[in-house]
Design an enzyme around this catalytic site. Structure first.
Site: not given
Length: 382
Positions: A131, A161
């Site tokens: 992540h 991200d």
């Protein structure tokens, strides 16, 4: 003309985080973005299926069962009409589905095939899960977010991200599409959040190379080490931000804070004094509310702004004057950015539910109503 990407068709394979952010950026600037959702209605991960999902705005949605041969065939047929695709699966997944670059570029040689992953398509970490926190850690960014004496603090998931991932992929997509428009070939974009995050750290690498950036946490001018570049709490428990780097701006800060005559603040760049000066500034800012400091410091060259929540930002006079936020379906969200002098970005529309435009899209591909009902009955479409 609506948006500079008007006339560009992008097919987005549904995912979470950076892939949808890339799709949102392209849609915000005029591209037609068609999202292929799962026929089950799930997008995968923990992402809720809701029309309030800002990252999913401005799309059309077709719901296909990509585990069926007919669903894959429909996806290939749709991708053959596209200028670009976006996918965010682990390396090898699209190939196993029969939708890898070899297949889709053979159907459509001018296709720009955008691949969004954390670790990249190659390298020792490539096959494994991760992540944002992991990607920015490995890229050498996370170690530099935080205060002296404390552990590194993840800056939510904006760096990996969205900055190093989705935004970098959007840039790559537009660059490759421009290459095709100039007569070049379609190609594959390997967008890794580790690579993109490393690029975002370019200035810090340069400063380290010049000997003006320490790898020690929280001791540099831009990482909360300096008293003139930090946030401070006010009397009412709110916060303000100060970024008075240049000497003329620092002088303005001293004047507004009542510190112009305090000799301790003369040595602005004496790092040995930063901690003590920060404590003195903190005590000063605690004497007034945020609104009172706004009255003193806004609309000056101090380099000042109140620290606003999302809700507060939407109704701040500056943001309202620029229409930085827009209401979509009754919900406030960021407006498309940047703006252009000739083309107007389209007004965002609410995110579609999975399959909302399935019939419309299949009809355009030449699939008649009877065949669509057969496909629906078999669970191939939804």
């Amino acid at each position: 003309m609506t948006g500079p990407l008007s006339g560009i068709r992008i097919v987005e394979f549904a995912g979470i985080g950076p892939g949808p952010f890339c799709g949102m950026m392209l849609a915000d600037h005029g591209a037609e973005v068609i999202r292929i959702d799962r026929a089950t209605g799930s997008r995968g991960g923990s992402q809720p299926v809701t029309s309030e999902d800002v990252l999913a705005r401005g799309r059309k949605s077709i719901a296909l069962d990509l585990k069926s041969a007919k669903g894959v065939a429909l996806a290939r047929k749709l991708c053959a009409t596209a200028d670009g695709i976006i996918e965010g699966f682990r390396p090898g997944v699209m190939e196993r589905l029969g939708l890898g670059p070899d297949q889709l570029l053979s159907d459509n040689p001018k296709l720009v095939y955008g691949r969004m992953t954390g670790w990249g398509q190659t390298g020792p970490y490539a096959p494994y899960a991760g992540h944002d926190i992991n990607y920015i850690a490995l890229a050498g960014a996370l170690a530099h977010f935080g205060r002296a004496g404390e552990k590194p603090t993840p800056p939510i998931n904006m760096v990996g991200d969205f900055g190093g991932g989705g935004m970098m992929l959007a840039f790559g997509m537009v660059s490759a599409l421009l290459g095709v428009a100039r007569g070049g070939k379609g190609q594959v974009i390997d967008a890794a959040m580790t690579d993109g995050t490393a690029v975002l750290m370019s200035m810090m690498h340069g400063m380290k190379n010049m000997g003006v950036w320490s790898e020690e946490l929280g001791v540099n001018m831009l990482d909360t080490g300096a008293h003139f570049y930090d946030t401070y709490e006010t009397a009412d428990g709110k916060f303000i931000s100060i970024g008075s780097i240049e000497p003329q701006f620092y002088a303005e800060l001293r004047r507004a804070a009542g510190l112009a005559e305090d000799p301790d603040f003369d040595a602005q760049h004496d790092r040995q004094q930063w901690s003590a000066l920060k404590a003195k500034l903190a005590a000063v800012f605690k004497t007034r509310t945020r609104a009172e400091w706004d009255a003193v410091m806004e609309h000056t060259d101090i380099c000042y702004a109140p620290v606003l929540t999302m809700s507060e930002a939407a109704i701040h006079p500056h943001n309202m004057a620029r229409e930085t936020f827009v209401e979509v379906g009754g919900d406030m969200q960021p407006a498309p950015a940047p703006r252009y002098s000739v083309t107007a970005n389209p007004v965002p529309t609410a995110a579609p539910m999975p399959g909302d435009q399935t019939d419309e899209i299949l009809a355009e591909l030449g699939i008649d109503a009877a065949e669509r009902e057969t496909l629906r009955a078999a669970g191939t479409i939804a």
